[in-house]
Design a protein around this motif. Structure first.
Motif, PDB file in Angstrom:
ATOM      1  N   GLU A 198       0.834  -1.204   0.000  1.00  9.82           N
ATOM      2  CA  GLU A 198       0.000   0.000   0.000  1.00  9.82           C
ATOM      3  C   GLU A 198       0.871   1.257   0.000  1.00  9.82           C
ATOM      4  OE1 GLU A 198      -3.310  -0.037  -0.324  1.00  9.82           O
ATOM      5  OE2 GLU A 198      -3.169  -2.226  -0.427  1.00  9.82           O
ATOM      6  N   LYS A 199       1.988   1.175   0.713  1.00  4.19           N
ATOM      7  CA  LYS A 199       2.848   2.369   0.833  1.00  4.19           C
ATOM      8  C   LYS A 199       3.849   2.467  -0.309  1.00  4.19           C
ATOM      9  CE  LYS A 199       2.900   2.338   5.922  1.00  4.19           C
ATOM     10  NZ  LYS A 199       3.757   1.799   6.986  1.00  4.19           N
ATOM     11  N   SER A 200       4.304   1.332  -0.822  1.00  2.00           N
ATOM     12  CA  SER A 200       5.266   1.308  -1.922  1.00  2.00           C
ATOM     13  C   SER A 200       4.590   0.701  -3.141  1.00  2.00           C
ATOM     14  CB  SER A 200       6.483   0.444  -1.552  1.00  2.00           C
ATOM     15  OG  SER A 200       7.198   1.006  -0.473  1.00  2.00           O
ATOM     16  N   ILE A 201       5.121   0.982  -4.316  1.00  2.00           N
ATOM     17  CA  ILE A 201       4.667   0.271  -5.513  1.00  2.00           C
ATOM     18  C   ILE A 201       5.543  -0.976  -5.628  1.00  2.00           C
ATOM     19  CG2 ILE A 201       4.383   0.366  -8.012  1.00  2.00           C
ATOM     20  CD1 ILE A 201       3.998   3.370  -7.806  1.00  2.00           C
ATOM     21  N   LEU A 202       4.916  -2.148  -5.607  1.00  2.00           N
ATOM     22  CA  LEU A 202       5.642  -3.417  -5.601  1.00  2.00           C
ATOM     23  C   LEU A 202       5.131  -4.256  -6.764  1.00  2.00           C
ATOM     24  CD1 LEU A 202       7.611  -5.203  -3.947  1.00  2.00           C
ATOM     25  CD2 LEU A 202       5.634  -6.017  -2.644  1.00  2.00           C
ATOM     26  N   PHE A 203       6.023  -4.638  -7.666  1.00  2.00           N
ATOM     27  CA  PHE A 203       5.544  -5.294  -8.902  1.00  2.00           C
ATOM     28  C   PHE A 203       6.657  -6.111  -9.535  1.00  2.00           C
ATOM     29  CE2 PHE A 203       7.743  -2.881 -12.189  1.00  2.00           C
ATOM     30  CZ  PHE A 203       8.317  -1.890 -11.407  1.00  2.00           C
ATOM     31  N   ASN A 204       6.273  -6.759 -10.642  1.00  2.00           N
ATOM     32  CA  ASN A 204       7.165  -7.642 -11.359  1.00  2.00           C
ATOM     33  C   ASN A 204       7.525  -6.994 -12.704  1.00  2.00           C
ATOM     34  OD1 ASN A 204       8.509  -9.904 -12.154  1.00  2.00           O
ATOM     35  ND2 ASN A 204       6.652 -11.032 -12.725  1.00  2.00           N
ATOM     36  N   GLN A 205       8.823  -6.900 -12.966  1.00  2.00           N
ATOM     37  CA  GLN A 205       9.360  -6.156 -14.117  1.00  2.00           C
ATOM     38  C   GLN A 205       8.691  -6.505 -15.455  1.00  2.00           C
ATOM     39  OE1 GLN A 205      13.364  -7.319 -14.868  1.00  2.00           O
ATOM     40  NE2 GLN A 205      14.020  -5.291 -15.550  1.00  2.00           N
ATOM     41  N   SER A 206       8.521  -7.801 -15.735  1.00  2.00           N
ATOM     42  CA  SER A 206       8.018  -8.174 -17.066  1.00  2.00           C
ATOM     43  C   SER A 206       6.570  -7.758 -17.264  1.00  2.00           C
ATOM     44  CB  SER A 206       8.183  -9.675 -17.299  1.00  2.00           C
ATOM     45  OG  SER A 206       7.447 -10.401 -16.341  1.00  2.00           O
ATOM     46  N   GLN A 207       5.872  -7.382 -16.187  1.00  2.00           N
ATOM     47  CA  GLN A 207       4.482  -6.927 -16.336  1.00  2.00           C
ATOM     48  C   GLN A 207       4.379  -5.443 -16.666  1.00  2.00           C
ATOM     49  OE1 GLN A 207       2.270  -8.203 -12.874  1.00  2.00           O
ATOM     50  NE2 GLN A 207       2.567 -10.366 -13.345  1.00  2.00           N
ATOM     51  N   VAL A 208       5.529  -4.781 -16.711  1.00  2.00           N
ATOM     52  CA  VAL A 208       5.543  -3.351 -17.049  1.00  2.00           C
ATOM     53  C   VAL A 208       6.442  -3.188 -18.281  1.00  2.00           C
ATOM     54  CG1 VAL A 208       6.074  -1.025 -16.190  1.00  2.00           C
ATOM     55  CG2 VAL A 208       5.137  -2.748 -14.630  1.00  2.00           C
ATOM     56  N   PRO A 209       5.851  -3.288 -19.488  1.00  2.00           N
ATOM     57  CA  PRO A 209       6.649  -3.416 -20.709  1.00  2.00           C
ATOM     58  C   PRO A 209       7.574  -2.225 -20.981  1.00  2.00           C
ATOM     59  CG  PRO A 209       4.292  -3.191 -21.213  1.00  2.00           C
ATOM     60  CD  PRO A 209       4.397  -3.399 -19.747  1.00  2.00           C
ATOM     61  N   GLU A 210       7.292  -1.070 -20.378  1.00  2.12           N
ATOM     62  CA  GLU A 210       8.129   0.113 -20.652  1.00  2.12           C
ATOM     63  C   GLU A 210       9.577  -0.071 -20.193  1.00  2.12           C
ATOM     64  OE1 GLU A 210       5.017   0.228 -19.331  1.00  2.12           O
ATOM     65  OE2 GLU A 210       3.926   1.253 -20.943  1.00  2.12           O
ATOM     66  N   HIS A 211       9.827  -0.983 -19.234  1.00  2.00           N
ATOM     67  CA  HIS A 211      11.230  -1.238 -18.844  1.00  2.00           C
ATOM     68  C   HIS A 211      12.027  -1.727 -20.049  1.00  2.00           C
ATOM     69  CE1 HIS A 211      11.008  -1.324 -14.257  1.00  2.00           C
ATOM     70  NE2 HIS A 211       9.765  -1.103 -14.627  1.00  2.00           N
ATOM     71  N   ALA A 212      11.487  -2.742 -20.733  1.00  2.00           N
ATOM     72  CA  ALA A 212      12.214  -3.325 -21.862  1.00  2.00           C
ATOM     73  C   ALA A 212      12.259  -2.355 -23.046  1.00  2.00           C
ATOM     74  CB  ALA A 212      11.548  -4.636 -22.279  1.00  2.00           C
ATOM     75  N   GLN A 213      11.195  -1.580 -23.197  1.00  2.00           N
ATOM     76  CA  GLN A 213      11.171  -0.623 -24.315  1.00  2.00           C
ATOM     77  C   GLN A 213      12.207   0.482 -24.123  1.00  2.00           C
ATOM     78  OE1 GLN A 213       6.770  -0.217 -23.894  1.00  2.00           O
ATOM     79  NE2 GLN A 213       6.783  -0.322 -26.119  1.00  2.00           N
ATOM     80  N   LEU A 214      12.316   0.999 -22.925  1.00  7.38           N
ATOM     81  CA  LEU A 214      13.324   2.036 -22.680  1.00  7.38           C
ATOM     82  C   LEU A 214      14.732   1.433 -22.742  1.00  7.38           C
ATOM     83  CD1 LEU A 214      13.849   5.030 -22.057  1.00  7.38           C
ATOM     84  CD2 LEU A 214      13.868   4.433 -19.617  1.00  7.38           C
ATOM     85  N   ALA A 215      14.861   0.167 -22.315  1.00  9.56           N
ATOM     86  CA  ALA A 215      16.178  -0.487 -22.371  1.00  9.56           C
ATOM     87  C   ALA A 215      16.697  -0.515 -23.807  1.00  9.56           C
ATOM     88  CB  ALA A 215      16.098  -1.899 -21.796  1.00  9.56           C
ATOM     89  N   TRP A 216      15.788  -0.737 -24.767  1.00  6.11           N
ATOM     90  CA  TRP A 216      16.253  -0.751 -26.161  1.00  6.11           C
ATOM     91  C   TRP A 216      16.825   0.615 -26.560  1.00  6.11           C
ATOM     92  CZ3 TRP A 216      18.174  -4.005 -29.243  1.00  6.11           C
ATOM     93  CH2 TRP A 216      18.530  -3.559 -30.532  1.00  6.11           C
TER      94      TRP A 216
END
Ligand code: ADP
Ligand code: NA
Length: 333
Positions: free
Chosen positions: A77-95
């Motif tokens: 609730e206090k932090s955003i906690l998630f799994n990288q592959s579910q947020v495609p912008e990580h891989a898109q910006l990595a390119w």
């Protein structure tokens, strides 16, 4: 000016250690609770697959890592906690960052040299390009601060270089120059068997590390058998400079107790290890037992973990989607 925002991640490559807890997870919870930052924490599964992972095991490890975050005090609730592959912008910006980072910069990364070893020619391209993805993980949030252990310092420096080169090449002031936060007594927890090596989940000897899933007996016995020297503990920190194993145990005690190593020595200076080790074991068990039992409790309801991760990914995308869109626009895509 960028708003104060913390990002950090851990790979779901199996078996959290005391090093991950004191160097990363505990610090993540502390920074969340201090309240000076928006805090964003991630299981970096895309990093994990730079080395082959059994698919079913990877799925299980990702959920177990999520349980480890929560049990260590990261509150979804206090932090955003998630799994990288579910947020495609990580891989898109990595390119995009693969086109900004220079071969020479990546060639200097000591972690790649360590992990690839003699097997360089047969390493995945992903293992080599890993730091560009890590830069994307951080900068897709415009994160200003990254709490990490000492081993990650070079990668955060590369992130700063990528941000600066992007800003320079496109004539913008779009990405922040992120600060690494390497603080506390346990920025580098060492192996219990060899004071010159980092405590790591990949060490073949289970006696070299404490796992967050170890029970009280295992924790006490590993600490009792930890390599030390025959001398008593000194009361001044200088007395530990040539005694890496002793220094490590003092650092671990200090990190658990939220003390400085100097303060610990004021209390235990003059004691023999036969007396200090049981004190350390009691402290470690009292801090770690609630974490391991909470982890097993959370693991009993995996659909609840999946729900938390899905919700975290939705919240993350509210930040990442506009930053990726703006990046593409800057680049001309
Ligand atoms: P590992 O190094 O165990 O494979 P990661 O690379 O996913 O795990 O690292 C996760 C976080 O844990 C990073 O911030 C890293 O610096 C920290 N960390 C890992 N091992 C240690 C250690 N022995 N001491 C302190 N921090 C550590
Ligand atoms: Na690491």
């Amino acid at each position: 000016a960028f708003q104060p925002r913390v990002f950090s991640g851990i790979q779901p490559s199996g078996g959290l250690t005391l090093g991950n807890y004191l160097g990363a997870l505990k610090r993540f919870a502390d920074m969340q609770d201090e309240g000076n930052f928006e805090t964003i924490y991630c299981m970096v599964d895309l990093h994990a697959i730079t080395v082959w992972q059994d698919p079913e095991t990877l799925k299980r490890n990702t959920r177990e890592l999520c349980a480890g975050f929560i049990a260590s005090g990261v509150d979804p609730e206090k932090s955003i906690l998630f799994n990288q592959s579910q947020v495609p912008e990580h891989a898109q910006l990595a390119w995009v960052f693969n086109t900004v980072a220079r071969m020479g910069w990546l060639n200097r990364m000591t972690q790649f040299k360590d992990k690839a070893g003699k097997n360089r020619e047969n390493s995945s391209v992903g293992l080599f390009a890993y730091p560009a993805l890590m830069a994307a993980d951080i900068l897709i949030y415009h994160a200003t601060h990254v709490p990490v252990g000492e081993d990650q310092k070079q990668h955060v420096e590369l992130t700063r270089d990528i941000a600066a080169k992007f800003n320079h090449d496109y004539g913008v002031d779009f990405f922040p120059i992120t600060e690494p936060v390497i603080e506390g007594a346990a920025t580098r927890v060492m192996s219990l068997r060899d004071g010159s090596k980092k405590m790591s989940k990949s060490d073949p000897s289970d006696m070299s590390r404490i796992n967050l899933t170890d029970d009280a007996d295992a924790i006490a016995s590993k600490l009792r058998k930890a390599r030390t020297d025959p001398d008593a503990l000194p009361s001044e920190i200088e007395g530990l400079s040539e005694r890496p194993e002793a220094r490590n145990l003092i650092n671990i005690y200090a990190a658990f107790a939220d003390m400085t190593p100097e303060q610990v020595l004021e209390e235990v200076g003059g004691k023999q290890f036969s007396e200090f080790k049981p004190m350390l074991a009691d402290l470690a068990v009292s801090k770690l037992s609630p974490i391991s039992s909470e982890m097993s409790r959370l693991m009993q309801d995996q659909s609840e973990i999946d729900k938390i991760l899905r919700r975290g990914a939705e919240r993350a995308r509210e930040i990442t989607a506009p930053i990726l869109a703006k990046t593409y626009d800057i680049v001309g895509l």
